[in-house]
Design an enzyme around this catalytic site. Structure first.
Site, PDB file in Angstrom:
ATOM      1  N   LEU A  11       9.855 -11.004  -0.076  1.00  0.00           N
ATOM      2  CA  LEU A  11       8.681 -11.999   0.167  1.00  0.00           C
ATOM      3  C   LEU A  11       8.498 -12.415   1.503  1.00  0.00           C
ATOM      4  O   LEU A  11       9.487 -12.255   2.413  1.00  0.00           O
ATOM      5  CB  LEU A  11       9.470 -13.234  -0.560  1.00  0.00           C
ATOM      6  CG  LEU A  11       9.442 -13.287  -2.156  1.00  0.00           C
ATOM      7  CD1 LEU A  11       9.906 -14.558  -2.642  1.00  0.00           C
ATOM      8  CD2 LEU A  11       8.390 -12.457  -2.694  1.00  0.00           C
ATOM      9  N   HIS A  15       3.135 -14.184   0.195  1.00  0.00           N
ATOM     10  CA  HIS A  15       3.824 -14.604  -0.934  1.00  0.00           C
ATOM     11  C   HIS A  15       4.050 -16.092  -1.009  1.00  0.00           C
ATOM     12  O   HIS A  15       3.832 -16.947  -2.054  1.00  0.00           O
ATOM     13  CB  HIS A  15       5.252 -13.970  -1.372  1.00  0.00           C
ATOM     14  CG  HIS A  15       5.090 -12.422  -1.424  1.00  0.00           C
ATOM     15  ND1 HIS A  15       5.741 -11.728  -0.369  1.00  0.00           N
ATOM     16  CD2 HIS A  15       4.616 -11.638  -2.578  1.00  0.00           C
ATOM     17  CE1 HIS A  15       5.501 -10.428  -0.870  1.00  0.00           C
ATOM     18  NE2 HIS A  15       4.783 -10.217  -1.705  1.00  0.00           N
ATOM     19  N   LYS A 126      -5.202 -10.128  -0.599  1.00  0.00           N
ATOM     20  CA  LYS A 126      -5.077  -8.840   0.065  1.00  0.00           C
ATOM     21  C   LYS A 126      -5.221  -7.735  -0.834  1.00  0.00           C
ATOM     22  O   LYS A 126      -5.515  -6.650  -0.112  1.00  0.00           O
ATOM     23  CB  LYS A 126      -3.449  -9.350   0.389  1.00  0.00           C
ATOM     24  CG  LYS A 126      -2.714  -7.948   0.949  1.00  0.00           C
ATOM     25  CD  LYS A 126      -2.920  -7.639   2.296  1.00  0.00           C
ATOM     26  CE  LYS A 126      -2.134  -6.428   2.791  1.00  0.00           C
ATOM     27  NZ  LYS A 126      -1.693  -5.391   1.915  1.00  0.00           N
ATOM     28  N   ASP A 127      -4.536  -7.556  -2.076  1.00  0.00           N
ATOM     29  CA  ASP A 127      -5.064  -6.529  -2.792  1.00  0.00           C
ATOM     30  C   ASP A 127      -6.198  -7.020  -3.605  1.00  0.00           C
ATOM     31  O   ASP A 127      -6.249  -7.141  -5.006  1.00  0.00           O
ATOM     32  CB  ASP A 127      -3.883  -6.387  -3.834  1.00  0.00           C
ATOM     33  CG  ASP A 127      -2.468  -5.985  -2.991  1.00  0.00           C
ATOM     34  OD1 ASP A 127      -2.429  -5.089  -2.473  1.00  0.00           O
ATOM     35  OD2 ASP A 127      -1.896  -6.853  -2.595  1.00  0.00           O
ATOM     36  N   VAL A 149      -3.181 -14.054   3.854  1.00  0.00           N
ATOM     37  CA  VAL A 149      -2.149 -14.610   5.044  1.00  0.00           C
ATOM     38  C   VAL A 149      -2.176 -13.677   5.972  1.00  0.00           C
ATOM     39  O   VAL A 149      -1.556 -12.577   5.619  1.00  0.00           O
ATOM     40  CB  VAL A 149      -1.096 -15.176   4.244  1.00  0.00           C
ATOM     41  CG1 VAL A 149      -0.460 -15.865   5.788  1.00  0.00           C
ATOM     42  CG2 VAL A 149      -1.361 -16.365   3.469  1.00  0.00           C
ATOM     43  N   SER A 158       2.461  -7.991   4.739  1.00  0.00           N
ATOM     44  CA  SER A 158       2.651  -7.103   3.824  1.00  0.00           C
ATOM     45  C   SER A 158       4.260  -6.595   4.041  1.00  0.00           C
ATOM     46  O   SER A 158       4.906  -6.577   4.918  1.00  0.00           O
ATOM     47  CB  SER A 158       1.779  -5.741   4.151  1.00  0.00           C
ATOM     48  OG  SER A 158       2.239  -4.678   3.399  1.00  0.00           O
ATOM     49  N   SER A 159       4.886  -6.602   2.809  1.00  0.00           N
ATOM     50  CA  SER A 159       6.300  -6.193   2.563  1.00  0.00           C
ATOM     51  C   SER A 159       6.366  -4.870   3.251  1.00  0.00           C
ATOM     52  O   SER A 159       7.581  -4.523   3.683  1.00  0.00           O
ATOM     53  CB  SER A 159       6.794  -6.104   1.310  1.00  0.00           C
ATOM     54  OG  SER A 159       6.247  -7.186   0.619  1.00  0.00           O
TER      55      SER A 159
END
Ligand code: AMP
Length: 250
Positions: A11, A15, A126-127, A149, A158-159
């Site tokens: 996260l 998130h 984002k997606d 964000v 992004s992770s």
């Protein structure tokens, strides 16, 4: 009332924004953390996906979650389960490059909704293609969207960003530069030229696609398209990155 925030963990502030938004909708906020093998067509991407469960519990709780749910594979996918189809939009862009990806996404979302029974669920822009496909599932669950964000310099959180070197992170900034430069372009053609020329300044960015679409159905946008959005995907140091931005030029 229950609000679900589905995630794959690792996260970050993106998130957190989803969880905070969820908390404004109701106090019963569940964050699910499940790295869904069905949506990974690339085994290496699945293996290298960052896993930080302890930290995730802290971040989710601080952001306002009152339950962090780590479903087991067997909970979501009992023997004989069926994969759902994401429909025609599932085969474009991200779906074209990642066959089966969106079928995996709609299948896991359907199962998460069936088990958690939320009234609302929060997803990120984002997606954007994922968000559009999930909205089209027409489930009883109300879908709430949260804007992307970004880091202070524009990089979309992004992770997968943790897999980039410092140099790779610099290269990845070209994605936001291209989107921001194209945003106010007066025509779709000019916006497209700006995307292409900006991205070509950075040889370390391996483009998959960069184009302007109609938000409705991801068909090619023209100057009459009411809601158009630039979408970009590509690789930096072997890490797949995606981003998008609404185009406001007239
Ligand atoms: P993931 O854990 O990457 O599957 O993402 C879980 C949810 O967080 C999805 O709805 C994503 O769209 C959303 N998300 C991921 N990154 C961001 C971001 N930078 N800003 C807003 N939402 C995001």
């Amino acid at each position: 009332m229950t609000v679900l925030v589905p995630t794959m963990g690792a996260l970050h502030k993106g998130h957190q924004a989803l969880i905070k938004r969820a908390r404004t909708l109701d106090k019963d906020v569940i964050v699910s953390i499940f790295i869904n093998p069905l949506q990974f067509e690339n085994k290496e991407d699945l293996e290298k996906y960052p896993r930080t469960p302890q930290r995730d519990i802290e971040i989710a709780t601080i952001a306002g979650a009152n339950e962090v749910w780590f479903p087991e594979y067997e909970d979501l996918y009992p023997e004989g389960f069926k994969t759902l189809s994401a429909g025609p939009l599932g085969n474009k862009f991200e779906g074209a490059s990642r066959p089966g990806h969106f079928d995996g996404v709609v299948t896991v979302v359907d199962r998460l909704f069936a088990i958690a029974k939320p009234d609302k669920a929060v997803f990120g822009e984002k997606d954007f293609q994922q968000l559009t496909i999930i909205k089209a599932m027409k489930s009883k669950v109300e879908i709430v969207a949260v804007p992307t964000v970004r880091e202070f310099d524009g990089l979309a959180m992004s992770s997968r960003n943790v897999r980039l070197s410092e140099r790779g992170r610099d290269i990845a900034l070209v994605i936001h530069r291209a989107l921001a430069a194209a945003k106010l372009a007066p025509t779709v053609e000019i916006a497209q030229e700006i995307l292409n020329s900006t991205l070509s300044t950075e040889p370390g960015f391996e483009k998959d696609y960069a184009t302007i679409i109609d938000e409705k159905d991801f068909s090619p946008a023209n100057d009459g398209t009411e809601n158009r959005r630039a979408i970009i995907a590509g690789w930096v140091e072997g890490v797949r990155l995606i981003d998008n931005m609404q185009m406001v030029g007239r």
